[in-house]
Structures are given as C-alpha cells and as structure tokens.
Design a protein around this motif. Sequence first.
Motif, PDB file in Angstrom:
ATOM      1  N   SER A 404     -43.830  19.836 -18.428  1.00 35.48           N
ATOM      2  CA  SER A 404     -42.712  20.123 -17.512  1.00 35.48           C
ATOM      3  C   SER A 404     -42.155  18.831 -16.950  1.00 35.48           C
ATOM      4  O   SER A 404     -42.259  18.558 -15.760  1.00 35.48           O
ATOM      5  N   PRO A 405     -41.531  18.012 -17.813  1.00 36.58           N
ATOM      6  CA  PRO A 405     -41.174  16.656 -17.385  1.00 36.58           C
ATOM      7  C   PRO A 405     -40.017  16.573 -16.389  1.00 36.58           C
ATOM      8  O   PRO A 405     -39.740  15.499 -15.880  1.00 36.58           O
ATOM      9  N   LEU A 406     -39.362  17.688 -16.096  1.00 37.26           N
ATOM     10  CA  LEU A 406     -38.237  17.635 -15.154  1.00 37.26           C
ATOM     11  C   LEU A 406     -38.540  18.385 -13.860  1.00 37.26           C
ATOM     12  O   LEU A 406     -37.659  18.565 -13.025  1.00 37.26           O
ATOM     13  N   ALA A 407     -39.796  18.831 -13.715  1.00 41.55           N
ATOM     14  CA  ALA A 407     -40.153  19.628 -12.539  1.00 41.55           C
ATOM     15  C   ALA A 407     -40.998  18.819 -11.564  1.00 41.55           C
ATOM     16  O   ALA A 407     -41.785  17.954 -11.951  1.00 41.55           O
ATOM     17  N   LYS A 408     -40.837  19.145 -10.296  1.00 36.81           N
ATOM     18  CA  LYS A 408     -41.549  18.427  -9.241  1.00 36.81           C
ATOM     19  C   LYS A 408     -43.028  18.802  -9.251  1.00 36.81           C
ATOM     20  O   LYS A 408     -43.383  19.958  -9.505  1.00 36.81           O
TER      21      LYS A 408
END
Length: 511
Positions: A404-408
């Motif tokens: 999940s490279p775009l999630a916090k």
Amino acid sequence: MTEKTIHQPTSALETIRQTRIQKLADLADKGVNPYPYAFDKDADAKFLQDKYKDLPAGEETEDTYSVAGRVMAMRNSGMFIDLMDSTGKIQIFSHKENLDEDTMKILKLIDLGDIIGFTGTIRRTPRGELSIKATSLKVLSKSLLPLPNKQISEEKKEQLKSHTTLTDVETKYRQRYVDLIVNEQTRDTFRKRSLIIQKIREYLTKQGFIEVETPMLHTQASGANARPFITHHNALDMDLTLRIAPELHLKRIMVGGLNEKIFELSRCFRNEGIDTRHNPEFTMIELYQAYVDYNEMMVLTENLVSTVAQEVLGTMKVQYGDNLIDLTPPWDRKTMLGSIKEFTGIDFNDFFTAEEAIAAAKKLHVPVEDTDNWGQVVEKVFEVTVEPTLIQPCHIIDYPREISPLAKIHRDNDRLTERFETRVNGWEIANAFSELTDPIDQRYRFEAQALAKANGDEEAMSYDEDYVTALEYGLPPTGGMGMGIDRLVMLLTNSPTIRDVIMFPTLKNVN
RNA sequence: AGACCAGUGGCGCAGUGGUAGCGCAGAAGACUCUUAAUCUUUUGGUCGUGGGUUCGAAUCCCACCUGGUCUACCA
C-alpha cells in the motif's frame, strides 16, 4: 461469423438485401426519399400508452399524434404494425379507408426493421390494443439488412423463455446495435448504467464535490499496480502510457487546494488479462476529501452505493445470481489480519519476518513465493482463505504497508496502513486510504517499490518524482477512494460478465 | 498464457460415419380489426478455416481462427 456476413454475404442474406435495395428504387419511383432529414414527431409510445391507458376497447378519439420508430412486427399484410421507439411500443393501424392509394403502395414497401414516422388519430382496437389510426406515413430510414428474428412481446417472452431473438454472444458484442434493437434486457442494462453514473454525480455534487479532469496520457504510469499500454507522441517524439489510475494527478489538485472535495469519473487502461470481471479499458471513479481519514471514506462509500441502488432500483436489497445482497448501511468492517485469524486461527501479526509468514502460509496450502515480503504473504493468505466467503458488503481494513505505497501508516500499528477495500459479492469494488501525505515517507515507499521493480516485480509502482515534489508543498490530511463503476453496474443489473455492461467490450480483430 | 467447451441458411436450433433438416425471417399468393396473426406455395446452407483417416465425413483425427467458462496476472 459476423464479419463474414458483412463482407462476403452468403446468398440468403444477399437475396434479402438485394430485395430491399430494389425497394429503394421503387420508393424513388414514387418520389420518396428513404433517408430524409427530419421528422416532426410529437409523442413517444410510452407517453401515449400512459395518457390513454383508460381509453376503453373499441373507442376512438379525434386526437392526432405523430410518432416515429422501428417496425418490429407486421400483421395482416401491414394493416397492423408494432412500432418500437426508445420508450416502448405502439401499434399502428393502417386501413385503406384512411390512407390514399399512393400511401398504401408505400406501405407495401415497408420491411421489418425500417424506421417510419406515422401520423394519425388515437384509438383502442376492439381487442384492446392502443393504436394510431394512420392517416399518413413517412419513411425515415430504410433498413437493408434483416433483424435476427421477430420481436416478441414481453408477455409472450415470459411464457416462452426459450424463444429468444439474439443469443450469440459474439454477435451481441461485435454488433451491439443489433443486440440493442432486439433485446430489451440489453437496453435496460445500459439505461441503468447511464442512470447509475448520473446518480453518482448527483450524490457527490450534492455533498459539495466538484468534478475534475486529469490526463489520460501519462509520461509514466503510476498510482496503481498494473502494466500499462504504451503509445507514442510523434511531434514530441516521446513514448506515453495510457493511465492506469488518475490518483496522483488528483492528489496534485488536492495540494493545489482547488476544492476540499473533488472527483473524477473516467476511463482507465490496464494491459492485463480479459475475463468476466476485467476489460482492458474500464471506468472508475476516484474521489478525494480534505481533512478526513479512511473512516469517513467508509461511510461515504456505503452511503454512495446504497443511495444509488435505492434511486436506480428502488431498493437496497439486490439480487445477484443466487445471492440476495443487502446494501443497507452500515456495512461490516473486518481487519485483514483479524479476518485471517478468524478463518485460520493464525495471527500473522505474530510473525516478525517474511520467512515465518511464508512458512505459515505454506502450512495453509496458500501458494506464495520465497521472495514475497510479509505484506504480500498476508494478502495472498487473505485472498485464498477469507475473500471467497465475502458475499455481503464488507470493508476489509488495515492492509500491510508493503502493498500500500500511497496509504498512510496505521496510527496504531506501523506494519499496517490505513487502507480498506470494500468487498461485495466476493469482488473488490472500492479501495481507499487515509492518503499518505508525508513526502519523506512517500519517497521512502516509492524507493521500496523501485527496488521491488528492479528485482523483477513487473507491477511494482513507478516512482513519480514530481508527485513527491507536490507533497513537499503540503497535502492536507486527505481521505481518498476509488471504485470500479463497471462492477457496480454488474452488481446492480445482475450481469454475469463485465462485457454485458460495457457497450463495446474489447475483442480480437477478425480477419 | 494454460485447461475444458462451442462454431450447421439472416436469427434460433436438430442432426455421432451413408442423399443436410425444422421454426422464424425472406419471396409469391390468400385474408383486412390482428397480437409470435393465420392459411397455401416457395427461395436460400461446399455444416468456422485448412489438412488427414475412410469406398464415403457436419459427424472420427490434427492444426489454425473466433467465442465462452475456469485458472494465472489484474480492478
């Protein structure tokens, strides 16, 4: 093969076609243009059926209307015609007492499939069929090719389920226009598709979202894990990719602060396999809202989908195949690790290395690669053990950070992210995060993806340097959600394959 | 990409080794208040393509084309 019938007609079809071409000449002899410019119609079939629903059988009126549509059935040598327009069907009654001799001759030249305009008075026949007693007609488009089969009224279809007009799926997809002419169900599906999209826009607009547009031609495909289509711009002498997701551009707009709530509803392209749930081009919606996290996105997703279902279908309980799916909010929420533990008894949070996780997965007979990291293993175990059981709507929350490279990062567990995917009928229909806003962390995550790509992971996400630059200007805390429109339409129209909800699905070229 | 299944007049289908059929659509005619109108007569197919086996192939075998379902990648 449909192409063959078009380019090398067999003689039966060609005979019909030549007969109709001869009728063009016969019409010309009578001074009739078979392809005129316009027709002044003033009523639709449904309007008339509704307005005169209480007109008793055998009654006539003086009310005059002009209607236009396609001839779907003819009885008594053209004395009765079933005329179909986009709203429904109305019978045309053409009697020699009401039509002059020339018009009667033109009537004889009409074929099934022709588009004709009729003017006349409203009556209901003694047998109870609302009809227009024609006083004049105008050929609007002469059809040269025969329709697949006689159109049958809905009641008769109910009685004779086996009697269908066009069932060959290849023809349905390649010549969708024919499918639309003869299959009411196809028309219904695509009208619902249109309505679903309209209701989504309506709902979001009411919530204060504005619609934006971002490029479909990207210098670099990113924002999702998928192989792109590659194309070339001649003037710039530069390769471009068709977008696989609009995500990074939309978040750039959020950095810019155009509006606190934005969405884009449009086409994406992924160079992957084709099956009942995947088409190389598909429609998705992505939306972003400032100052909220993924919890708010769950509520928004539930409300959006259930409201659209209610407005389009009149219910939140949807029959799909054998399953009755209840979209009434709130929906279940299960953590990914918790749901795996529920089904297998194993808590993957107890494993601190990839090796431990891989060993556990293998014990569960889940196929994994020895090069997989902890997060990839968790996802694969989830897909095998839990996913097939998820029929009713459910948010699966808290995905591993590696995938999940775009999630916090999750506020309570730094191995996880604040991400959820919504499952309905076993399908992923939505994917959402508390968006990663920290540019330092984002750079680090892109680097991890770049490393995976260098090690052979073809679908690892590309590093978008300018996107990180945008984040360095400051993205407010943001919740984002993406949803596959085609799958939503499948669900709400009980369509077994994505090709039934895409007007012209991708097919191989026929030589 | 792999496995399995399918392809017979315009459409829907039957036909498993021995003269290619049916319904609808088409044509000609009858009939003028029909409803998938009805009735009479009738045209049209080298059976997806190319090879092979056989005295003989829509039917058996091989390859290819197109489609479908499942699996893999993916949403």
